[in-house]
Design an enzyme around this catalytic site. Sequence first.
Site, PDB file in Angstrom:
ATOM      1  N   THR A   1       1.842  -4.416   4.257  1.00 33.47           N
ATOM      2  CA  THR A   1       1.750  -4.726   5.692  1.00 33.47           C
ATOM      3  C   THR A   1       1.230  -6.145   5.973  1.00 33.47           C
ATOM      4  O   THR A   1       1.451  -6.675   7.051  1.00 33.47           O
ATOM      5  CB  THR A   1       0.836  -3.716   6.399  1.00 33.47           C
ATOM      6  N   ASP A   2       0.532  -6.748   4.993  1.00 33.74           N
ATOM      7  CA  ASP A   2      -0.091  -8.053   5.275  1.00 33.74           C
ATOM      8  C   ASP A   2       0.921  -9.116   5.687  1.00 33.74           C
ATOM      9  O   ASP A   2       0.661  -9.913   6.590  1.00 33.74           O
ATOM     10  CB  ASP A   2      -0.876  -8.553   4.045  1.00 33.74           C
TER      11      ASP A   2
ATOM     12  N   SER B   1       1.840  -7.421  -0.726  1.00 33.51           N
ATOM     13  CA  SER B   1       2.566  -8.395   0.092  1.00 33.51           C
ATOM     14  C   SER B   1       1.934  -9.788   0.171  1.00 33.51           C
ATOM     15  O   SER B   1       2.633 -10.748   0.487  1.00 33.51           O
ATOM     16  CB  SER B   1       2.895  -7.827   1.470  1.00 33.51           C
TER      17      SER B   1
ATOM     18  N   THR C   1       0.821  -1.218   0.000  1.00 31.08           N
ATOM     19  CA  THR C   1       0.000   0.000   0.000  1.00 31.08           C
ATOM     20  C   THR C   1       0.854   1.267   0.000  1.00 31.08           C
ATOM     21  O   THR C   1       0.476   2.280  -0.584  1.00 31.08           O
ATOM     22  CB  THR C   1      -0.927  -0.021   1.245  1.00 31.08           C
TER      23      THR C   1
HETATM   24  N1  ASP Z   1      -2.634  -5.634   0.990  1.00 31.55           N
HETATM   25  C1  ASP Z   1      -1.582  -4.703   1.136  1.00 31.55           C
HETATM   26  C2  ASP Z   1      -0.243  -5.432   1.099  1.00 31.55           C
HETATM   27  O1  ASP Z   1       0.081  -6.080   2.071  1.00 31.55           O
HETATM   28  C3  ASP Z   1      -1.717  -4.000   2.422  1.00 31.55           C
HETATM   29  C4  ASP Z   1      -0.567  -3.103   2.717  1.00 31.55           C
HETATM   30  O2  ASP Z   1       0.356  -2.951   1.985  1.00 31.55           O
HETATM   31  O3  ASP Z   1      -0.615  -2.518   3.746  1.00 31.55           O
HETATM   32  O4  ASP Z   1       0.464  -5.284   0.139  1.00 31.55           O
END
Ligand code: ASP
Length: 324
Positions: free
Chosen positions: A89-90, A56, A13
């Site tokens: 973040t995932d 991610s 993200t």
């Molecule tokens: N779905 C996204 C990922 O993990 C969420 C993020 O980046 O915070 O790439």
Amino acid sequence: MKEKILVIHTGGTISMSEDFETGAVKPSETNPIKENSKELLTLADLIIEEPFQLPSPHITTREMLQIKEIIETHLEKKEISGVVITHGTDTLEETAYFLDLTVKTELPIVVTGAMRSSNEIGSDGLYNLISSIKVAKCKEARNKGVLVVLNDEIHTAENVTKTHTSNVSTFQSPQYGPIGIVTKRGIIFHHAPTKRECYPILDVTKKVVLMKAHAGMDSALLLAIKDLGFDGVVIEALGQGNLPPATINGIKALLADKIPIILVSRCFNGIAQDVYEYEGGGKHLKDLGVIFSNGLNGQKARLKLLIALETTNNLKEIEAIFHV
Ligand code: ASP
């Protein structure tokens, strides 16, 4: 002279934008976080690498190894003072913990991300990146293993986990808390990790499955796992480390094939231990040969087992690695 910081952008993200018509958050051709590089140059000299731009959930141990190799190449040149990785973040905690276990360095390695994409109101990406560069330059951040910095908090890769689907304070370290904070005036560490471990692996070649225990669980999936040729199993067990009695056949079948089974707890806080003496209780499981982990969550225990299996398949040695 300004410090040299290696910044590795990997996607997530933090490098996406919102389409204001549809509300969908998605990657764009150019990584928006890179457009801010000029502002960041006031903080440090940046060496920027962008090996891939992936959400991610697309990250596998192959990409984790690639990031490890990029860091090691730069470490060999002895020109950097720290590393910052931007990541979705995932699975951020998994990449951070993988690097924590496999990269040998005293220098700070900081992993960061964002909960709101680059053009959303209250976007946290640039802020988290600035905080992370500040931590990566900081001498006190050395020798603390891989760190995760978001929302003004500094966590260890070992303890941190994503706890909320959307809140910017999603990253927490259950039971231990952060080891430091980022303030307007500087970086403050209030705790330090007591141990470091490093396993110099070159590849990840084994298969480890992660399962979650539940009321009424039986042996069906455990027996299927045996037939599918997995090299190891991690189970998020109930409470202090117990399983329903109907799983015991499957547990015995896996152990008879010398397939290591690592037990963690599905509880958010606490450590799985061999406390209960009834069928499927922790004592029973330990007597059968199940290995109890030292407080890792399931996804991190899975990575640790993958890494351990690259160095040994001796169950006693694997158990020792889980008790470091
Ligand atoms: N779905 C996204 C990922 O993990 C969420 C993020 O980046 O915070 O790439």
